[in-house]
Write a protein that holds these residues in place. Structure first.
Motif, PDB file in Angstrom:
ATOM      1  N   UNK A 293      -1.368  12.240   2.995  1.00  0.00           N
ATOM      2  CA  UNK A 293       0.064  12.256   2.751  1.00  0.00           C
ATOM      3  C   UNK A 293       0.820  11.362   3.717  1.00  0.00           C
ATOM      4  N   UNK A 294       0.361  11.316   4.973  1.00  0.00           N
ATOM      5  CA  UNK A 294       1.000  10.461   5.965  1.00  0.00           C
ATOM      6  C   UNK A 294       0.841   8.986   5.597  1.00  0.00           C
ATOM      7  N   UNK A 295      -0.360   8.592   5.185  1.00  0.00           N
ATOM      8  CA  UNK A 295      -0.586   7.206   4.770  1.00  0.00           C
ATOM      9  C   UNK A 295       0.304   6.847   3.585  1.00  0.00           C
ATOM     10  N   UNK A 296       0.413   7.774   2.653  1.00  0.00           N
ATOM     11  CA  UNK A 296       1.259   7.553   1.481  1.00  0.00           C
ATOM     12  C   UNK A 296       2.719   7.388   1.894  1.00  0.00           C
ATOM     13  N   UNK A 297       3.166   8.216   2.840  1.00  0.00           N
ATOM     14  CA  UNK A 297       4.546   8.139   3.310  1.00  0.00           C
ATOM     15  C   UNK A 297       4.827   6.803   3.994  1.00  0.00           C
ATOM     16  N   UNK A 298       3.866   6.313   4.785  1.00  0.00           N
ATOM     17  CA  UNK A 298       4.047   5.026   5.460  1.00  0.00           C
ATOM     18  C   UNK A 298       4.275   3.917   4.440  1.00  0.00           C
ATOM     19  N   UNK A 299       3.534   3.938   3.337  1.00  0.00           N
ATOM     20  CA  UNK A 299       3.701   2.908   2.305  1.00  0.00           C
ATOM     21  C   UNK A 299       5.027   3.069   1.566  1.00  0.00           C
ATOM     22  N   UNK A 300       5.342   4.300   1.184  1.00  0.00           N
ATOM     23  CA  UNK A 300       6.578   4.543   0.436  1.00  0.00           C
ATOM     24  C   UNK A 300       7.818   4.198   1.251  1.00  0.00           C
ATOM     25  N   UNK A 301       7.815   4.556   2.539  1.00  0.00           N
ATOM     26  CA  UNK A 301       9.001   4.346   3.368  1.00  0.00           C
ATOM     27  C   UNK A 301       9.296   2.865   3.575  1.00  0.00           C
ATOM     28  N   UNK A 302       8.302   2.008   3.364  1.00  0.00           N
ATOM     29  CA  UNK A 302       8.507   0.568   3.515  1.00  0.00           C
ATOM     30  C   UNK A 302       8.723  -0.134   2.184  1.00  0.00           C
ATOM     31  N   UNK A 304       6.572  -0.554  -0.149  1.00  0.00           N
ATOM     32  CA  UNK A 304       5.388  -1.246  -0.660  1.00  0.00           C
ATOM     33  C   UNK A 304       5.047  -0.713  -2.054  1.00  0.00           C
ATOM     34  N   UNK A 305       4.723  -1.624  -2.927  1.00  0.00           N
ATOM     35  CA  UNK A 305       4.355  -1.237  -4.276  1.00  0.00           C
ATOM     36  C   UNK A 305       5.526  -0.946  -5.179  1.00  0.00           C
ATOM     37  N   UNK A 306       6.746  -1.188  -4.688  1.00  0.00           N
ATOM     38  CA  UNK A 306       7.928  -0.927  -5.520  1.00  0.00           C
ATOM     39  C   UNK A 306       8.187  -2.069  -6.494  1.00  0.00           C
ATOM     40  N   UNK A 435      10.746  -3.722   7.938  1.00  0.00           N
ATOM     41  CA  UNK A 435      11.596  -4.394   6.959  1.00  0.00           C
ATOM     42  C   UNK A 435      11.498  -3.697   5.614  1.00  0.00           C
ATOM     43  N   UNK A 436      12.355  -2.730   5.356  1.00  0.00           N
ATOM     44  CA  UNK A 436      12.378  -2.013   4.096  1.00  0.00           C
ATOM     45  C   UNK A 436      13.372  -2.685   3.155  1.00  0.00           C
ATOM     46  N   UNK A 437      12.898  -3.071   1.991  1.00  0.00           N
ATOM     47  CA  UNK A 437      13.762  -3.781   1.039  1.00  0.00           C
ATOM     48  C   UNK A 437      14.447  -2.770   0.128  1.00  0.00           C
ATOM     49  N   UNK A 438      15.724  -2.580   0.319  1.00  0.00           N
ATOM     50  CA  UNK A 438      16.443  -1.528  -0.376  1.00  0.00           C
ATOM     51  C   UNK A 438      16.413  -1.662  -1.892  1.00  0.00           C
ATOM     52  N   UNK A 439      16.589  -2.844  -2.481  1.00  0.00           N
ATOM     53  CA  UNK A 439      16.542  -2.927  -3.940  1.00  0.00           C
ATOM     54  C   UNK A 439      15.227  -2.409  -4.510  1.00  0.00           C
ATOM     55  N   UNK A 440      14.123  -2.745  -3.856  1.00  0.00           N
ATOM     56  CA  UNK A 440      12.837  -2.284  -4.351  1.00  0.00           C
ATOM     57  C   UNK A 440      12.665  -0.794  -4.105  1.00  0.00           C
ATOM     58  N   UNK A 441      13.219  -0.270  -3.002  1.00  0.00           N
ATOM     59  CA  UNK A 441      13.175   1.171  -2.768  1.00  0.00           C
ATOM     60  C   UNK A 441      13.947   1.907  -3.854  1.00  0.00           C
ATOM     61  N   UNK A 442      15.096   1.358  -4.259  1.00  0.00           N
ATOM     62  CA  UNK A 442      15.868   1.970  -5.332  1.00  0.00           C
ATOM     63  C   UNK A 442      15.062   2.020  -6.623  1.00  0.00           C
TER      64      UNK A 442
END
Length: 452
Positions: A293-302, A304-306, A435-442
């Motif tokens: 779950x921690x590894x998954x959170x690290x990817x999601x919070x950045x 990645x894959x969005x 560097x979290x890209x907000x448009x892709x996070x959205x």
């Protein structure tokens, strides 16, 4: 004033009362309370054969091939499990060897050059820590099957001191220093902050360690984060960080004291303040023996894959677990005392945490096809975490890895990582990590399931 006779009589009365109370509790708990005949649950409970729909769902769990020419983030996570770490170490050695054979641009590299994040608990901290430091996976596997086996053999617990540590932590640490001496420019004196300074960089390393002061898990990181509970200015040697998770189980090594560690204390009402001094026990003591779950959170919070130009692989390796379900009859007969025993000594919370993280990862992959989750674990036959004989060594180094190598999803993983058309991003710099890209996070949040 009470006389000696009065005090003796009171003690006897308390003993008799306690014994009677325990006997009454046992008798009460032995009686099972059946559900109402109007219960919606049927009268029988058991394992039913999988339906065609369920079988199709199981087939769908096998990840589809990766898309070529996309940025591909690879994250590695390894569970705790003592000397049973032989199996995940052997699996990683096989993967590294296959990549050297089949991928031209991997020549002269190690697994740390393709990973963006790696995290491991207890023995998993040893494996991922060495991977992040650039130690070849083949050498890590040899370390487990040779020095590791020798360290865990032949030492009996002193019957005069049954609760004293069984093993000498310094002896184990010296073998880790020797392993680092061969692969890292700074030899054994590698600090967590030194990992990023290697040629080609290094993946973000995260090591869970359970703190006896705060009564929760701290996450030791090779680089800080905006929400870390630890003071990012506090650095430590890699071997010390590994020891805080792997070489401090209560009856085997004893706790590790970190008097200079600074961490954020958070009370239930939201009160926060910095505290100094931590006392670490085995990283798998609480719920973080598996950090999928921690590894998954690290990817999601950045993020990645969005975007459609990225994909994320999470490789999760277990050290052997037995999740065999009890029969309905035996569960129905459990007394209160037996339930307490299972809760306190059978690691129910730890097992549940691993399964919940796995289910969460599967759900993420089901809703976002840019995520591929590979979980490889096994049911041990005779192997145990803190001892190993020739039969157990064969099981952990040959039999169990061989079963994993034959799995369709493992073959898919190897084929994908060995394909030069799959663009492996490898280590990300501290700036890239933050560097979290907000448009892709959205966009990613739109894909997330609702109503959970």
């Amino acid at each position: 004033m009470n006389t000696a006779a009065d005090i003796s009589m009171k003690k006897q009365t308390r003993i008799i009362f306690t014994a009677a109370l325990l006997a009454a509790m046992a008798a009460q708990c032995a009686c099972t309370t059946k559900m109402s005949t109007r219960s919606c649950l049927g009268p029988k409970a058991g394992v039913q054969p999988a339906t065609p729909t369920e079988r199709a769902k199981q087939d769908a769990d096998t990840p589809q091939p990766l898309v070529k020419n996309r940025r591909t983030y690879v994250l590695l996570q390894v569970d705790g499990g003592g000397i049973m770490g032989i199996t995940p170490a052997t699996v990683l050695a096989h993967l590294e060897q296959e990549m050297k054979k089949r991928r031209p641009d991997f020549q002269g590299k190690t697994l740390k050059d393709i990973l963006s994040v790696c995290s491991g608990t207890s023995t998993g901290a040893i494996i991922t820590g060495m991977v992040a430091a650039g130690v070849p996976a083949t050498e890590i596997a040899s370390y487990y099957t040779q020095q590791g086996v020798e360290l865990f053999q032949g030492k009996a617990r002193n019957p005069m001191f049954p609760f004293a540590p069984k093993y000498n932590r310094a002896t184990f640490q010296n073998t880790l220093f020797d392993l680092l001496d061969k692969s890292h420019p700074k030899k054994g004196c590698v600090m967590l902050s030194d990992l990023d300074k290697q040629k080609g960089g290094a993946p973000l390393l995260i090591i869970p360690a359970y703190d006896l002061r705060s009564k929760r898990t701290h996450f030791l990181r090779s680089r800080g984060s905006k929400t870390s509970e630890l003071d990012p200015k506090y650095d430590m040697q890699l071997v010390d960080a590994i020891s805080c998770s792997a070489l401090n189980a209560a009856l085997y090594f004893g706790k590790v004291e970190a008097p200079q560690q600074r961490w954020e204390y958070v009370q239930s009402d939201g009160t926060r303040q910095m505290m100094t001094g931590a006392v670490y026990n085995d990283g798998g003591q609480a719920t973080q023996n598996c950090t999928l779950g921690l590894a998954m959170l690290e990817a999601l919070s950045r993020g990645w894959g969005a975007g459609n130009d990225e994909q994320v692989i999470i490789i999760s390796l277990g050290c052997g677990d037995d999740f065999t379900a009890d029969s309905y009859a035996s569960a129905a007969r459990l007394s209160g005392a037996a339930q307490i025993w299972k809760f306190a000594f059978k690691g129910q919370a730890r097992q549940e945490a691993a399964l919940l993280q796995w289910r969460a990862a599967r759900q993420l992959a089901a809703y976002n096809s840019n995520y591929k989750i590979f979980r490889f674990n096994f049911v041990p036959q005779s192997a145990t975490p803190f001892s190993v004989n020739s039969k157990q060594l064969h099981e952990l180094s040959e039999y169990q890895p061989g079963k994993i190598f034959e799995r369709a999803d493992f073959k898919r993983l190897v084929d994908d990582l060995c394909n030069p058309a799959v663009e492996l991003t490898g280590p990300q710099s501290a700036k890239q990590h933050s560097n979290v890209r907000q448009p892709e996070m959205d966009q990613l949040m739109k894909l997330a399931p609702r109503g959970l």
